[in-house]
Design an enzyme around this catalytic site. Structure first.
Site, PDB file in Angstrom:
ATOM      1  N   SER A   1       0.856  -1.201   0.000  1.00 27.54           N
ATOM      2  CA  SER A   1       0.000   0.000   0.000  1.00 27.54           C
ATOM      3  C   SER A   1       0.888   1.247   0.000  1.00 27.54           C
ATOM      4  O   SER A   1       2.089   1.167   0.303  1.00 27.54           O
ATOM      5  CB  SER A   1      -0.850  -0.018   1.273  1.00 27.54           C
ATOM      6  OG  SER A   1      -1.467   1.228   1.485  1.00 27.54           O
TER       7      SER A   1
ATOM      8  N   TYR B   1      -3.810  -0.893   9.849  1.00 24.80           N
ATOM      9  CA  TYR B   1      -3.566  -1.044   8.403  1.00 24.80           C
ATOM     10  C   TYR B   1      -2.151  -0.578   8.056  1.00 24.80           C
ATOM     11  O   TYR B   1      -1.398  -1.278   7.379  1.00 24.80           O
ATOM     12  CB  TYR B   1      -4.613  -0.240   7.630  1.00 24.80           C
ATOM     13  CG  TYR B   1      -4.579  -0.458   6.127  1.00 24.80           C
ATOM     14  CD1 TYR B   1      -5.160  -1.589   5.565  1.00 24.80           C
ATOM     15  CD2 TYR B   1      -3.968   0.457   5.282  1.00 24.80           C
ATOM     16  CE1 TYR B   1      -5.139  -1.794   4.184  1.00 24.80           C
ATOM     17  CE2 TYR B   1      -3.937   0.265   3.904  1.00 24.80           C
ATOM     18  CZ  TYR B   1      -4.528  -0.863   3.362  1.00 24.80           C
ATOM     19  OH  TYR B   1      -4.498  -1.059   2.002  1.00 24.80           O
TER      20      TYR B   1
HETATM   21  P1  NAD Z   1     -11.686  -4.923  -1.551  1.00 25.96           P
HETATM   22  O1  NAD Z   1     -12.197  -4.628  -0.188  1.00 25.96           O
HETATM   23  O2  NAD Z   1     -12.580  -4.742  -2.726  1.00 25.96           O
HETATM   24  O3  NAD Z   1     -11.090  -6.386  -1.617  1.00 25.96           O
HETATM   25  C1  NAD Z   1     -10.513  -7.046  -0.528  1.00 25.96           C
HETATM   26  C2  NAD Z   1     -10.479  -8.531  -0.825  1.00 25.96           C
HETATM   27  O4  NAD Z   1      -9.968  -9.236   0.314  1.00 25.96           O
HETATM   28  C3  NAD Z   1     -11.877  -9.085  -1.094  1.00 25.96           C
HETATM   29  O5  NAD Z   1     -11.812 -10.055  -2.092  1.00 25.96           O
HETATM   30  C4  NAD Z   1     -12.230  -9.725   0.233  1.00 25.96           C
HETATM   31  O6  NAD Z   1     -13.180 -10.760   0.124  1.00 25.96           O
HETATM   32  C5  NAD Z   1     -10.858 -10.269   0.643  1.00 25.96           C
HETATM   33  N1  NAD Z   1     -10.820 -10.582   2.061  1.00 25.96           N
HETATM   34  C6  NAD Z   1     -10.895  -9.721   3.109  1.00 25.96           C
HETATM   35  N2  NAD Z   1     -10.900 -10.406   4.276  1.00 25.96           N
HETATM   36  C7  NAD Z   1     -10.821 -11.714   3.948  1.00 25.96           C
HETATM   37  C8  NAD Z   1     -10.816 -12.917   4.714  1.00 25.96           C
HETATM   38  N3  NAD Z   1     -10.891 -12.922   6.046  1.00 25.96           N
HETATM   39  N4  NAD Z   1     -10.725 -14.094   4.041  1.00 25.96           N
HETATM   40  C9  NAD Z   1     -10.668 -14.129   2.696  1.00 25.96           C
HETATM   41  N5  NAD Z   1     -10.680 -13.029   1.925  1.00 25.96           N
HETATM   42  C10 NAD Z   1     -10.765 -11.836   2.549  1.00 25.96           C
HETATM   43  O7  NAD Z   1     -10.431  -3.964  -1.724  1.00 25.96           O
HETATM   44  P2  NAD Z   1      -9.231  -3.955  -2.761  1.00 25.96           P
HETATM   45  O8  NAD Z   1      -8.877  -2.559  -2.933  1.00 25.96           O
HETATM   46  O9  NAD Z   1      -9.494  -4.783  -3.956  1.00 25.96           O
HETATM   47  O10 NAD Z   1      -8.094  -4.620  -1.857  1.00 25.96           O
HETATM   48  C11 NAD Z   1      -7.207  -5.608  -2.303  1.00 25.96           C
HETATM   49  C12 NAD Z   1      -5.851  -5.412  -1.655  1.00 25.96           C
HETATM   50  O11 NAD Z   1      -5.274  -4.203  -2.118  1.00 25.96           O
HETATM   51  C13 NAD Z   1      -5.905  -5.302  -0.127  1.00 25.96           C
HETATM   52  O12 NAD Z   1      -4.798  -5.972   0.435  1.00 25.96           O
HETATM   53  C14 NAD Z   1      -5.785  -3.801   0.095  1.00 25.96           C
HETATM   54  O13 NAD Z   1      -5.260  -3.492   1.335  1.00 25.96           O
HETATM   55  C15 NAD Z   1      -4.840  -3.431  -1.028  1.00 25.96           C
HETATM   56  N6  NAD Z   1      -4.836  -2.025  -1.382  1.00 25.96           N
HETATM   57  C16 NAD Z   1      -5.933  -1.390  -1.898  1.00 25.96           C
HETATM   58  C17 NAD Z   1      -5.839  -0.054  -2.232  1.00 25.96           C
HETATM   59  C18 NAD Z   1      -6.989   0.720  -2.802  1.00 25.96           C
HETATM   60  O14 NAD Z   1      -6.859   1.927  -2.990  1.00 25.96           O
HETATM   61  N7  NAD Z   1      -8.103   0.111  -3.117  1.00 25.96           N
HETATM   62  C19 NAD Z   1      -4.656   0.636  -2.044  1.00 25.96           C
HETATM   63  C20 NAD Z   1      -3.572  -0.025  -1.520  1.00 25.96           C
HETATM   64  C21 NAD Z   1      -3.672  -1.349  -1.202  1.00 25.96           C
END
Ligand code: NAD
Length: 252
Positions: free
Chosen positions: A144, A157
């Protein structure tokens, strides 16, 4: 030497496959020719349909990654289905927002468990499988901006994602000699569920957008190309690096 970005014949486990960046990662790797093992807590039929439309094999595994318990079974099912494991993408992650002064122990533990503890033990299990197979492997951890910066109101986080970038470097150092590449991708501000609260807050949303040189929020498909690079033999001498895919946010 021919440079190859192809993942043809490779098998990739991708966690959090049902939505957001995880779905973008599945579709990018599917397009590059990989067999996909999509690990999801909830219905991932949309990802399955889209991956199959790209001609990929898609195997859906349901698991709650709040604990490490499902990991061994996921690897076992992958080997049963496809014969090998070549790529692991630790994408599943959660975020909890609250002022640090009021932050609860549960919001600390839940986030650290999914974002860091499970990820470490998944890396360990995948590396054992890679070592058994003897052909190396690729691990990509989704970090991130808060692996680099402090942020506000997200103490567990920021701790988990900063820890994850350090862990990525450590594992890269230990396993590079086994031809296992451990790298990270640090997405910028991406349009997914994870950032819904920010995008719904007009002040925070304008503040964030105003700082992104690319002048737009990122999309799931934006991290697909960098992930395919880090999963392919084109990145065989890239170890322990976390690549920002952020529309220039950190360069600012
Ligand atoms: P999102 O919330 O749409 O997706 C998160 C995913 O993690 C989902 O598929 C959810 O089902 C899964 N998940 C969460 N808890 C879980 C559990 N206990 N068991 C199994 N699966 C679980 O958000 P996203 O943005 O697609 O996030 C994906 C990754 O990217 C994450 O690690 C997030 O921290 C990271 N991220 C996102 C951003 C952003 O701006 N969206 C930025 C930096 C990092």
């Amino acid at each position: 030497m021919a440079i190859s970005f192809s993942l043809k014949g490779k098998t990739a486990i991708i966690t959090g496959a049902n939505t957001g960046l995880g779905q973008g990662l599945c579709l990018g790797m599917a397009e590059a020719g990989a067999n996909i093992v999509g690990v999801s807590r909830s219905d991932d039929s949309e990802t399955e349909r889209k991956a199959k439309a790209l001609g990929a094999e898609y195997f859906s595994v349901k698991a709650d990654l709040q604990s490490t318990e499902p990991i061994a079974g996921i690897i076992e099912k992958t080997i049963e289905k496809f014969g090998t494991l070549d790529i692991l993408v630790n994408n599943a992650g959660i975020i909890r927002r609250e002022d640090s002064i009021n932050f609860s122990e549960k919001d600390w533990d839940d986030v650290m468990n999914v974002n860091l503890k499970t990820v470490f033990f998944f890396c360990q299990a995948a590396a054992k499988q890679f070592m058994k197979q003897g052909n190396g492997g690729k691990i990509i951890n989704i970090a991130s901006m808060l692996s680099f910066q402090g942020g506000i109101r997200v103490p567990s986080y920021t701790s988990s994602k900063s820890g994850l970038m350090g862990l990525t470097k450590l594992l890269a150092c230990e396993w590079a000699k086994d031809n296992i590449n451990v790298n990270g991708i640090a997405p910028g501000y991406m349009d997914t569920n994870n950032t819904e609260a920010l995008r719904n807050d007009p002040d925070r949303s304008a503040e964030i957008l105003g700082r992104i040189p690319a002048d737009r929020w990122g999309l799931p498909e934006d991290i697909a190309g960098p992930a395919v690079f880090l999963a392919s033999s084109a990145s065989d001498y890239v170890n322990g690096y976390t690549l920002a895919v952020d529309g220039g946010w950190l360069a600012r």
